[in-house]
Design a protein around this motif. Structure first.
Motif, PDB file in Angstrom:
ATOM      1  N   ARG A 136      35.336  40.075  26.044  1.00 36.92           N
ATOM      2  CA  ARG A 136      36.026  38.881  25.577  1.00 36.92           C
ATOM      3  C   ARG A 136      35.830  37.629  26.421  1.00 36.92           C
ATOM      4  N   ASP A 137      35.169  37.735  27.560  1.00 38.22           N
ATOM      5  CA  ASP A 137      35.119  36.601  28.483  1.00 38.22           C
ATOM      6  C   ASP A 137      34.404  35.391  27.901  1.00 38.22           C
ATOM      7  N   SER A 138      33.400  35.616  27.100  1.00 35.84           N
ATOM      8  CA  SER A 138      32.670  34.488  26.514  1.00 35.84           C
ATOM      9  C   SER A 138      33.518  33.746  25.489  1.00 35.84           C
ATOM     10  N   GLN A 139      34.456  34.457  24.896  1.00 34.61           N
ATOM     11  CA  GLN A 139      35.300  33.874  23.853  1.00 34.61           C
ATOM     12  C   GLN A 139      36.624  33.346  24.404  1.00 34.61           C
ATOM     13  N   TYR A 140      37.254  34.150  25.285  1.00 28.96           N
ATOM     14  CA  TYR A 140      38.557  33.791  25.850  1.00 28.96           C
ATOM     15  C   TYR A 140      38.552  34.022  27.365  1.00 28.96           C
ATOM     16  N   PRO A 141      37.827  33.212  28.109  1.00 34.78           N
ATOM     17  CA  PRO A 141      37.686  33.439  29.557  1.00 34.78           C
ATOM     18  C   PRO A 141      38.991  33.313  30.340  1.00 34.78           C
ATOM     19  N   LYS A 142      39.925  32.522  29.831  1.00 30.41           N
ATOM     20  CA  LYS A 142      41.166  32.314  30.580  1.00 30.41           C
ATOM     21  C   LYS A 142      42.060  33.552  30.600  1.00 30.41           C
ATOM     22  N   ILE A 143      41.901  34.443  29.620  1.00 29.86           N
ATOM     23  CA  ILE A 143      42.760  35.628  29.577  1.00 29.86           C
ATOM     24  C   ILE A 143      42.446  36.555  30.737  1.00 29.86           C
ATOM     25  N   TYR A 144      41.176  36.867  30.914  1.00 32.81           N
ATOM     26  CA  TYR A 144      40.808  37.746  32.040  1.00 32.81           C
ATOM     27  C   TYR A 144      41.216  37.107  33.367  1.00 32.81           C
ATOM     28  N   LYS A 145      40.956  35.820  33.499  1.00 38.76           N
ATOM     29  CA  LYS A 145      41.280  35.134  34.763  1.00 38.76           C
ATOM     30  C   LYS A 145      42.776  35.214  35.055  1.00 38.76           C
ATOM     31  N   SER A 146      43.595  35.037  34.038  1.00 39.61           N
ATOM     32  CA  SER A 146      45.038  35.082  34.225  1.00 39.61           C
ATOM     33  C   SER A 146      45.502  36.461  34.687  1.00 39.61           C
ATOM     34  N   TRP A 147      44.999  37.514  34.043  1.00 34.35           N
ATOM     35  CA  TRP A 147      45.374  38.872  34.436  1.00 34.35           C
ATOM     36  C   TRP A 147      44.834  39.213  35.826  1.00 34.35           C
ATOM     37  N   HIS A 148      43.615  38.798  36.084  1.00 35.34           N
ATOM     38  CA  HIS A 148      43.004  39.076  37.392  1.00 35.34           C
ATOM     39  C   HIS A 148      43.764  38.362  38.508  1.00 35.34           C
ATOM     40  N   ASP A 149      44.094  37.085  38.292  1.00 38.02           N
ATOM     41  CA  ASP A 149      44.769  36.299  39.330  1.00 38.02           C
ATOM     42  C   ASP A 149      46.191  36.796  39.598  1.00 38.02           C
ATOM     43  N   ASN A 150      46.840  37.361  38.578  1.00 44.48           N
ATOM     44  CA  ASN A 150      48.221  37.820  38.713  1.00 44.48           C
ATOM     45  C   ASN A 150      48.326  39.332  38.940  1.00 44.48           C
ATOM     46  N   TRP A 151      47.190  39.976  39.185  1.00 40.24           N
ATOM     47  CA  TRP A 151      47.182  41.435  39.215  1.00 40.24           C
ATOM     48  C   TRP A 151      48.106  42.017  40.290  1.00 40.24           C
ATOM     49  N   ALA A 152      48.222  41.360  41.422  1.00 40.15           N
ATOM     50  CA  ALA A 152      49.044  41.894  42.513  1.00 40.15           C
ATOM     51  C   ALA A 152      50.483  42.114  42.071  1.00 40.15           C
ATOM     52  N   THR A 153      51.030  41.217  41.246  1.00 36.87           N
ATOM     53  CA  THR A 153      52.410  41.377  40.781  1.00 36.87           C
ATOM     54  C   THR A 153      52.496  42.097  39.440  1.00 36.87           C
ATOM     55  N   LEU A 154      51.423  42.083  38.657  1.00 36.30           N
ATOM     56  CA  LEU A 154      51.431  42.799  37.385  1.00 36.30           C
ATOM     57  C   LEU A 154      51.280  44.305  37.570  1.00 36.30           C
ATOM     58  N   SER A 155      50.588  44.709  38.623  1.00 38.13           N
ATOM     59  CA  SER A 155      50.229  46.124  38.791  1.00 38.13           C
ATOM     60  C   SER A 155      51.247  46.926  39.603  1.00 38.13           C
TER      61      SER A 155
END
Length: 239
Positions: A136-155
């Motif tokens: 999905r990165d080519s279509q919705y790149p901000k979604i992966y970035k958001s989950w990746h950047d917030n992973w410490a508190t999401l996980s």
């Protein structure tokens, strides 16, 4: 902590006010309201003042804090309660990251995200997150970035068993609470002052919380798990 939105008269103007409610579940499994805060503009300084106020009220420690992605809030918690684990609400993360997804894509994309956040282990979840990026990165790149950047508190919840995960998965308990004061205040479009708003919300809160007489379901299992995971922090306390 989550917001209820109201309008209040201030210096001959009508201004928007956000009311934040802080809930807790104590080590007896009982739920109660820790505080109610009216604010016009949130900031890191505001969140820090709230956490210091809770500390001064006698909240000695926080094991796990469930938050909804408010900017500066996790940092304020860590400043006052440095040992607290921060858990970001999955539901808020999904809403934020899929806000501008095309309607025709949303159902399939939500299924793909669920493979990640509902994974049995963090390792599997990270693998699913990378697969999502590839797809999905080519279509919705901000979604992966958001989950990746917030992973410490999401996980945070991956380390816990299912009973504890259900407790910290989302901030739905606060959202459920907020729906009840809204029913009481829905006929009032503008409040004459902050104090009037707080008084009405306080009376509504008293009515709501008097029904909270029991403890959370399967609390004995949850309590046993927390005693193990936070053994050092709970040592010597009569809980």
């Amino acid at each position: 902590m989550d917001a209820i939105h109201y309008h209040v008269r201030s210096e001959e103007r009508i201004v928007k006010r956000n009311v934040y409610i802080a809930l807790r579940i104590d080590m007896a499994g009982k739920k109660d309201v820790l505080g109610m805060y009216v604010v016009e503009n949130e900031s890191a300084k505001f969140w820090l003042s709230i956490m210091n106020r809770l500390k001064n009220q006698g909240v000695e420690a926080i094991l796990i804090a469930c938050v909804d992605g408010l900017a500066g809030f996790p940092q304020a918690i860590e400043t006052v309660y440095p040992k607290a684990e921060i858990r970001q609400c999955i539901i808020h993360q999904i809403r934020t990251s899929t806000k501008f997804v095309s309607y025709k894509d949303i159902k399939k994309l939500m299924t793909e995200l669920k493979l990640m956040y509902a994974a049995p282990t963090e390792e599997t979840a990270l693998q699913e997150l990378e697969l999502f990026r590839e797809k999905r990165d080519s279509q919705y790149p901000k979604i992966y970035k958001s989950w990746h950047d917030n992973w410490a508190t999401l996980s945070t919840y991956f380390k816990y068993p299912e009973t504890v995960r259900q407790l910290i998965y989302t901030t739905n308990a606060i959202e459920g609470f907020n729906r009840q004061p809204r029913k009481v205040t829905k006929a009032k479009t503008v409040f004459p002052a902050d104090d009037n708003l707080l008084k009405m919300l306080y009376l509504a809160t008293m009515d709501i919380t008097k029904k909270w007489t029991g403890h959370r379901q399967v609390w004995s299992q949850i309590h046993s798990q927390l005693e193990i995971y936070f053994e050092e922090r709970l040592a010597g306390k009569n809980l």
